[in-house]
Design an enzyme around this catalytic site. Sequence first.
Site, PDB file in Angstrom:
ATOM      1  N   THR A 181       0.840  -1.192   0.000  1.00 47.77           N
ATOM      2  CA  THR A 181       0.000   0.000   0.000  1.00 47.77           C
ATOM      3  C   THR A 181       0.876   1.243   0.000  1.00 47.77           C
ATOM      4  OG1 THR A 181      -0.091   0.100   2.419  1.00 47.77           O
ATOM      5  CG2 THR A 181      -1.766  -1.230   1.316  1.00 47.77           C
ATOM      6  N   GLU A 326      -5.758  -4.180  -1.676  1.00 48.32           N
ATOM      7  CA  GLU A 326      -6.135  -5.444  -1.056  1.00 48.32           C
ATOM      8  C   GLU A 326      -7.125  -6.256  -1.888  1.00 48.32           C
ATOM      9  OE1 GLU A 326      -5.123  -2.535   2.302  1.00 48.32           O
ATOM     10  OE2 GLU A 326      -6.092  -2.472   0.328  1.00 48.32           O
ATOM     11  N   LYS A 434     -16.499  15.095  11.382  1.00 51.46           N
ATOM     12  CA  LYS A 434     -17.431  14.815  12.473  1.00 51.46           C
ATOM     13  C   LYS A 434     -17.741  16.121  13.191  1.00 51.46           C
ATOM     14  CE  LYS A 434     -15.130  10.371  12.800  1.00 51.46           C
ATOM     15  NZ  LYS A 434     -14.177  10.711  11.725  1.00 51.46           N
ATOM     16  N   TRP A 439     -22.058  13.337  10.753  1.00 53.13           N
ATOM     17  CA  TRP A 439     -21.029  13.113   9.743  1.00 53.13           C
ATOM     18  C   TRP A 439     -21.265  14.008   8.536  1.00 53.13           C
ATOM     19  CZ3 TRP A 439     -20.609   7.028   9.378  1.00 53.13           C
ATOM     20  CH2 TRP A 439     -19.899   6.550  10.474  1.00 53.13           C
TER      21      TRP A 439
END
Length: 538
Positions: A181, A326, A434, A439
């Site tokens: 990654t 992934e 937040k 959200w």
Amino acid sequence: MENFPLTLRSLFDRSQSLFAKKEVVSRTSSGIHRYTYADFGRRTKQLSSALQQLGVKPGDRVATFAWNHHWHLEAYFAIPCMGAVLHTVNIRLPLEHLVHILNHAEDRFLLVDETLLPIIERIQDQLTTIEGYIVMTDSQELPPTSLHPVYGYENILNSGDPQYAFIDSLNESAPAGLCYTSATTGKPKGVVYSHRGIYLHSLSIGLADTLGLSERDSVMPIVPMFHVNAWGLPFASVWFGSKQVLPGPAPTPDILLGLIADEKVTIAAGVPTVWTAALKAQEAINADISSLRAVVCGGSAAPRSLIESYEQRLQVPFYHAYGMTETCPLVTVARLKSYQEETSLDEQYDTRAAQGLLVPGLDMKIVGPRGEVAWDGKEMGEILLRGAWVATEYYKDERTQESFQDGWFYSGDIAVIDPEGFVKLVDRAKDLVKSGGEWISSLDLENSLMAHPNVFEACVVGIPHPKWEERPLAFVVLKDAALQAGDKADLLTFLTDKFAKWWIPDDVIFLHEIPRSSVGKFMKRELREQYQAYFTGN
């Protein structure tokens, strides 16, 4: 049914028996290189033979540090088809990360592009397992370098056997590839790809409702071959017999558009920043890109305005896709269902600006605090995945337990899913703003800002706030640098009819450029750190 092993050798053998005349076009630092799949096959076997002569054995890791070109394509098959593991290394990583992943993978040899030698020379004394360096160059003379021992790619190829026999007993579950990654936080994490996973992922790329890759295509992966295997396109292209156009070192938008025109590219793949820059260049040079049947966009969310620009102004279909290191990487593709083509154009673009439908071969659920979310396009949750080409662990990494639980990969991506099953990313979990217990999606704000005619790019991050915990702060790059900060009010007004009042950013900061990661994503962490005291004045 026969227990037929699903390995990369099957992909390679099909290219040799059925598509020997098809062409691979490779841009190198010295010009355009052309050859056939027959030439590719002979040279790939020579490379396997040469690596074996150097002592490479099944299971050994062999790294590449290179651009998109024919040498890299040969390594894509020569290394795994001899039973070793292809480790594609991101050339844009910080030096400390390069050292970490080369040592962590315990690579024995490193194939390095001639143009990238200075980077490896700076860290060679810190590399603990590399036994030799192979320089990818078309010259018989080795360029000056402090690397040792060093071999010329073409020189070792000449010593290889063009009749080299690949391993018959390859296990489909054996590792074929290794990618790390790009790590916006912490050290990069390794992901191992099996022969079986790459085989099945390649099949998925050919499905009509995903990318529909076929022999008739001329494929140009702009996404780097060191980034999740160029999204699997080189593997699938070899298998299907597609012409490949590899754009080589540091291609500019003008170079890419020229290759599309000259080589009649039908499908090209890259991240949103590539397509934003190409759009701007195309408006200036007006290259003949009529051969394109699609551009594929992934890596980060593409704004609706970019999709509309390609389809309405350039008449080029735009495929929005989603995936991760992934997941090999393909997870979703935003292709309309047949009856959705009867909806209004506005509704169609809204749907296609989402990340799309789950591709066949994978399972997915989106889980919020109260369990799986409703398919209402509103309730947010984290994407969980499993399937034939989804990883089950990180390579020799204790962080495995954080992301892989009960047979599922926890992606860290927050999304909603609509009644038709279209997934729309809301944010990375760490990038959600937040504010006051609610959200706010930074992606939604960014996409709306980039629809403004004066905005070239926009990035939104959550900044600590003494009353609301966090508040969104917008960073904008304008198309015209002469525009003044007085346009700030216009940008905020532009958002007011699209979002609730408490979603609107508290301020807009104009930048010349937004910091990016090695794979072109916004470096939100840098902006958060730099502006963390913006609302507190500390």
